[in-house]
Design an enzyme around this catalytic site. Structure first.
Site, PDB file in Angstrom:
ATOM      1  N   PHE A  66       0.849  -1.134  -0.052  1.00  0.00           N
ATOM      2  CA  PHE A  66       0.030   0.015   0.116  1.00  0.00           C
ATOM      3  C   PHE A  66       0.869   1.151   0.077  1.00  0.00           C
ATOM      4  O   PHE A  66       0.532   2.329  -0.707  1.00  0.00           O
ATOM      5  CB  PHE A  66      -0.913   0.017   1.260  1.00  0.00           C
ATOM      6  N   HIS A  97      -9.354  -7.321   2.808  1.00  0.00           N
ATOM      7  CA  HIS A  97      -8.355  -6.631   2.712  1.00  0.00           C
ATOM      8  C   HIS A  97      -7.321  -6.782   1.520  1.00  0.00           C
ATOM      9  O   HIS A  97      -6.909  -5.588   0.768  1.00  0.00           O
ATOM     10  CB  HIS A  97      -7.311  -6.703   3.874  1.00  0.00           C
TER      11      HIS A  97
END
Length: 160
Positions: A66, A97
């Protein structure tokens, strides 16, 4: 499976521009480091094999995939590079997720390519399980890092 019967490390050096005068940034996720270190090794070895000088390869680490977008953005802003390779590994878990991280990372890297004149290469494995990641980071299908390095060289030359 897209990589079935394909070795990601195979490339014809005659079709790859010489990288001796190019500078590369590589941003590596620390998450799943057993995978990302293999990808980094494949990318670095390929860049060197294609003429890049080790002094022209800059590596930065970020905590996870991320964070690759921010790391790559800062690399573009702070270093004089001709291309950046974003290396990460996201493995499917039991929650959504995985979907959010994969989507945000892919969109973030895409956005950097739209906003900047320096190419950012997406070398983020998004696998269903650890074995698939192993197979693509130096295992039976070769190394996606090598493939990303070839893309970085070609895109850096295109960008000049």
């Amino acid at each position: 499976m897209a990589t079935k019967n394909k070795n990601l490390s195979d490339y014809d050096k005659a079709t790859v521009p010489n990288a001796k005068d190019l500078r590369f940034g590589i941003v590596v996720s620390e998450w799943n480091s057993n995978i990302t270190e293999g990808l980094y090794k494949g990318a670095e070895e390929t860049l060197l094999d294609c003429g890049a000088q080790s002094s022209n390869i800059v590596r930065w680490n970020v905590p996870g995939s991320f964070e690759l977008t921010f790391g790559c953005k800062k690399m573009l802003q702070q270093k004089n590079v001709d291309a950046v390779i974003a290396i990460g590994s996201v493995i499917q878990g039991e929650t959504k997720h995985f979907d959010f991280v994969c989507d945000a990372t892919a969109q973030g890297i895409k956005d950097l390519n739209v906003l900047h004149d320096i190419p950012v290469i997406f070398c983020v494995l998004t696998d269903n399980n650890m074995q698939q990641a192993i197979d693509r980071s130096g295992g039976k299908y070769g190394n996606k890092g090598s493939e990303a390095a070839i893309a970085a060289i070609k895109m850096a030359v295109l960008g000049k």
